[in-house]
Design a protein around this motif. Sequence first.
Motif, PDB file in Angstrom:
ATOM      1  N   MET A 116      52.950  48.986  41.180  1.00 33.84           N
ATOM      2  CA  MET A 116      51.670  48.325  41.298  1.00 33.84           C
ATOM      3  C   MET A 116      51.864  46.849  40.944  1.00 33.84           C
ATOM      4  O   MET A 116      52.457  46.536  39.927  1.00 33.84           O
ATOM      5  N   TYR A 163      51.109  43.215  39.452  1.00 32.87           N
ATOM      6  CA  TYR A 163      50.399  42.865  38.228  1.00 32.87           C
ATOM      7  C   TYR A 163      49.577  41.588  38.355  1.00 32.87           C
ATOM      8  O   TYR A 163      48.700  41.326  37.539  1.00 32.87           O
ATOM      9  N   SER A 164      49.863  40.780  39.359  1.00 33.94           N
ATOM     10  CA  SER A 164      49.096  39.542  39.502  1.00 33.94           C
ATOM     11  C   SER A 164      49.279  38.981  40.897  1.00 33.94           C
ATOM     12  O   SER A 164      50.152  39.392  41.651  1.00 33.94           O
ATOM     13  N   TYR A 188      45.754  41.007  38.184  1.00 30.16           N
ATOM     14  CA  TYR A 188      45.003  42.111  38.778  1.00 30.16           C
ATOM     15  C   TYR A 188      44.578  43.033  37.639  1.00 30.16           C
ATOM     16  O   TYR A 188      45.366  43.310  36.740  1.00 30.16           O
ATOM     17  N   VAL A 189      43.358  43.514  37.700  1.00 29.57           N
ATOM     18  CA  VAL A 189      42.873  44.447  36.689  1.00 29.57           C
ATOM     19  C   VAL A 189      42.779  45.826  37.340  1.00 29.57           C
ATOM     20  O   VAL A 189      41.993  46.015  38.274  1.00 29.57           O
ATOM     21  N   PRO A 190      43.597  46.789  36.882  1.00 26.30           N
ATOM     22  CA  PRO A 190      43.534  48.130  37.459  1.00 26.30           C
ATOM     23  C   PRO A 190      42.157  48.759  37.241  1.00 26.30           C
ATOM     24  O   PRO A 190      41.579  48.650  36.162  1.00 26.30           O
ATOM     25  N   THR A 191      41.653  49.385  38.302  1.00 26.30           N
ATOM     26  CA  THR A 191      40.330  50.004  38.275  1.00 26.30           C
ATOM     27  C   THR A 191      40.418  51.379  38.922  1.00 26.30           C
ATOM     28  O   THR A 191      41.056  51.533  39.961  1.00 26.30           O
ATOM     29  N   ASP A 198      43.431  51.473  41.454  1.00 30.49           N
ATOM     30  CA  ASP A 198      43.644  50.414  42.433  1.00 30.49           C
ATOM     31  C   ASP A 198      43.530  49.065  41.737  1.00 30.49           C
ATOM     32  O   ASP A 198      42.905  48.954  40.678  1.00 30.49           O
ATOM     33  N   VAL A 199      44.157  48.068  42.304  1.00 30.09           N
ATOM     34  CA  VAL A 199      43.967  46.701  41.820  1.00 30.09           C
ATOM     35  C   VAL A 199      43.104  45.984  42.849  1.00 30.09           C
ATOM     36  O   VAL A 199      43.435  45.926  44.020  1.00 30.09           O
ATOM     37  N   SER A 236      40.052  39.134  40.750  1.00 26.02           N
ATOM     38  CA  SER A 236      40.921  38.380  39.853  1.00 26.02           C
ATOM     39  C   SER A 236      40.318  37.025  39.523  1.00 26.02           C
ATOM     40  O   SER A 236      39.782  36.338  40.388  1.00 26.02           O
TER      41      SER A 236
END
Length: 83
Positions: free
Chosen positions: A1, A3-4, A19-22, A38-39, A44
């Motif tokens: 995944m 990360y940014s 990215y904030v995982p949701t 998901d990101v 962001s």
Amino acid sequence: MPYSKLYIFNGAEVVTGPYVPTERPITLTDGTTLDVVDVMGFDSTLTHCAKDDDKDDDPESQDSLIVSSWQRWFDATWRYPRT
């Protein structure tokens, strides 16, 4: 995944954000619904940094160092083959 997200413009500017995982449901084409992590890139928060480039500016300023650091990371990441 991932990360940014990272954008480097002409080695002089950087725009980056995590990215904030949701957790969210997705529906597949066959109608099956899955709960996935998901990101969501469009959520962001982005930060902009630009190198100082004038003679009187400090090449060791925080923004200049951040841009140089991300550029080194990017170059090193693409230098080595992936397996």
